[in-house]
Design a protein around this motif. Structure first.
Motif, mmCIF file in Angstrom:
data_model
loop_
_atom_site.group_PDB
_atom_site.id
_atom_site.type_symbol
_atom_site.label_atom_id
_atom_site.label_comp_id
_atom_site.label_asym_id
_atom_site.label_seq_id
_atom_site.Cartn_x
_atom_site.Cartn_y
_atom_site.Cartn_z
ATOM 1 N N PRO A 182 41.198 43.780 41.723
ATOM 2 C CA PRO A 182 40.567 44.743 42.634
ATOM 3 C C PRO A 182 41.573 45.551 43.453
ATOM 4 O O PRO A 182 41.372 46.742 43.691
ATOM 5 C CB PRO A 182 39.703 43.848 43.541
ATOM 6 N N LEU A 183 42.673 44.918 43.863
ATOM 7 C CA LEU A 183 43.699 45.644 44.606
ATOM 8 C C LEU A 183 44.458 46.588 43.679
ATOM 9 O O LEU A 183 44.766 47.731 44.053
ATOM 10 C CB LEU A 183 44.654 44.657 45.278
ATOM 11 N N ALA A 184 44.751 46.137 42.461
ATOM 12 C CA ALA A 184 45.419 47.011 41.503
ATOM 13 C C ALA A 184 44.580 48.250 41.211
ATOM 14 O O ALA A 184 45.115 49.359 41.073
ATOM 15 C CB ALA A 184 45.701 46.243 40.209
ATOM 16 N N PRO A 231 39.486 33.047 42.336
ATOM 17 C CA PRO A 231 40.652 33.893 42.036
ATOM 18 C C PRO A 231 41.234 34.569 43.274
ATOM 19 O O PRO A 231 42.461 34.646 43.425
ATOM 20 C CB PRO A 231 40.087 34.930 41.048
ATOM 21 N N PHE A 232 40.353 35.045 44.174
ATOM 22 C CA PHE A 232 40.860 35.669 45.392
ATOM 23 C C PHE A 232 41.589 34.654 46.258
ATOM 24 O O PHE A 232 42.682 34.939 46.776
ATOM 25 C CB PHE A 232 39.741 36.308 46.208
ATOM 26 N N HIS A 233 41.029 33.477 46.420
ATOM 27 C CA HIS A 233 41.657 32.477 47.288
ATOM 28 C C HIS A 233 42.987 32.001 46.719
ATOM 29 O O HIS A 233 43.927 31.740 47.475
ATOM 30 C CB HIS A 233 40.702 31.315 47.541
ATOM 31 N N ARG A 234 43.087 31.895 45.382
ATOM 32 C CA ARG A 234 44.372 31.533 44.781
ATOM 33 C C ARG A 234 45.398 32.631 45.024
ATOM 34 O O ARG A 234 46.557 32.357 45.357
ATOM 35 C CB ARG A 234 44.198 31.277 43.284
ATOM 36 N N TYR A 251 40.098 46.284 50.030
ATOM 37 C CA TYR A 251 39.959 46.240 48.579
ATOM 38 C C TYR A 251 38.925 45.228 48.097
ATOM 39 O O TYR A 251 38.750 45.041 46.888
ATOM 40 C CB TYR A 251 41.313 45.990 47.897
ATOM 41 N N LEU A 252 38.217 44.581 49.008
ATOM 42 C CA LEU A 252 37.146 43.666 48.657
ATOM 43 C C LEU A 252 35.794 44.341 48.860
ATOM 44 O O LEU A 252 35.605 45.100 49.805
ATOM 45 C CB LEU A 252 37.231 42.396 49.500
#
Length: 285
Positions: free
Chosen positions: A46-48, A180-183, A260-261
Motif C-alpha cells: 500500500p505504501l509502494a 502483514p502491516f504489523h510485521r 497510506y492505510l
C-alpha cells in the motif's frame, strides 16, 4: 522497482539520509510519521502504491528524520527541535537543487514541515498536512491536545511492544488485525531507531508547539484530515487550517492515522489537483 539510493547531506553536526525517486518536473517531499526508514517503504505494497502515484507527476524526495534509519542518531539531550528538523529538510532541498518543493507531512512530521515553510519560504511551493497538529499536549490555551499522561502511556506502549491502551485500534483500526502491516511496522521500528533515539523522539513530543509559526506560512496550503481520526482529531486539523493564511481544508472519510492505510485514492487525487493544478496555472500566467 530499484531500491532508492541513499544519499547524505550535512545539517549542522548531523548527517541526514535522503533519497530521490523519479524525474518529474515537480519536487515532492513525502514525510511519513513513524520510525520506518525510507529504504523499507517499498516493502509494504500500500505504501509502494502511494509512492508510485506520486511518481506519476513528481520527483519524490524521501528522508529519515535525525535519529531514524540512515540519519545520525540522537540523544535525549538533543532530540532535535522543530526548527532544527526544518533546517535538515532545507539542507536536502538545497542539495538536490530544488527550485521549490511541495511538502507532504503527516502526524509527527507535520510540525517540522510547518517550520520549514515558515522559515524557508523560497524552498516550499506547496504545503500539505495530513492528520496533523500544531501542538500535542493539552494546555489551558490549547484544549485540542491530549493530557501529557495519556501521551506518556502511548509512548510506553510503543517502546515496550505492549498494547495495553488499545493503541492499534486507536491509531489505525482498519489494520488492527492485519498481520502483514504489523510485521512491516514492527520490523521497520526495530531497524529504524535505537531504543535511545526512540525515547528521545517521543519524549520531546510534549514540548512540540508550532502555533507561532502558522501565520508565517505563505505558500498554498492544503490541510487533509480524516473525520473520525481519534489520535490527532479533526479539530486539530481545523485549527491548522484556521491559522495558516489562505489554507484549504478537506475533510476525508475514515479513521486511520497513517495516510497510506485505508482509502488513499481520495487524498491522492486531492493532492495531485492541488499541486499539479496550481503549478500548471502558474506556468500559464
Amino acid at each position: 522497482m530499484e531500491l532508492t539510493e541513499t544519499r547524505h547531506v550535512l545539517s549542522g553536526r548531523h548527517h541526514i539520509g535522503y533519497g530521490v525517486e523519479g524525474t518529474g518536473k515537480i519536487d515532492f517531499v513525502y514525510l511519513g510519521s513513524g520510525f520506518i526508514p525510507f529504504s523499507m517503504f517499498r516493502d509494504y505494497p500500500p505504501l509502494a502504491s502511494v509512492l508510485d502515484r506520486l511518481r506519476s507527476f513528481a520527483r519524490v524526495v524521501l528522508t529519515d528524520r535525525r535519529g531514524i534509519g540512515s540519519s545520525d542518531p540522537i540523544t535525549a539531550d538533543e532530540p532535535g527541535r522543530q526548527e532544527e528538523l526544518a533546517a535538515d529538510l532545507a539542507a536536502i532541498l538545497v542539495a538536490i537543487g530544488s527550485p521549490g518543493a511541495a511538502v507532504f507531512a503527516e502526524g509527527l512530521a507535520a510540525p517540522a514541515a510547518v517550520e520549514l515553510a515558515a522559515r524557508y519560504p523560497k524552498l516550499v511551493s506547496h504545503l500539505i498536512l495530513f492528520n496533523a497538529f500544531a501542538k500535542q499536549s493539552r494546555t489551558h490555551d490549547y484544549p485540542l491536545g491530549f493530557p501529557a499522561e495519556d501521551g506518556l502511556a502511548v509512548v510506553r506502549d510503543i517502546l515496550d511492544g505492549s498494547d495495553a491502551s488499545g493503541l492499534a485500534e486507536l491509531l489505525n483500526p482498519d489494520v488492527a488485525d492485519d498481520d502483514p502491516f504489523h510485521r512491516f511496522a514492527s520490523r521497520g521500528g526495530q531497524i529504524g531507531a535505537s531504543r535511545g533515539s526512540a525515547e528521545a523522539i517521543y519524549g520531546a513530543l510534549s514540548e512540540v508547539d508550532v502555533r507561532d509559526a502558522l501565520p508565517y506560512v505563505q505558500c498554498p496550503t492544503l490541510v487533509l484530515h480524516r473525520r473520525d481520526a481519534r489520535f490527532y482529531t479533526i479539530d486539530q486539523g481545523r485549527f491548522l487550517a484556521d491559522h495558516i493564511p489562505g489554507a484549504e481544508f478537506v475533510e476525508l472519510e475514515g479513521m486511520n492515522q497513517i495516510a497510506y492505510l485505508g482509502d488513499t485514492d481520495t487524498w491522492l487525487t486531492e493532492v495531485e489537483r492541488f499541486v499539479v493544478g496550481s503549478s500548471h496555472a502558474a506556468e500559464g500566467s
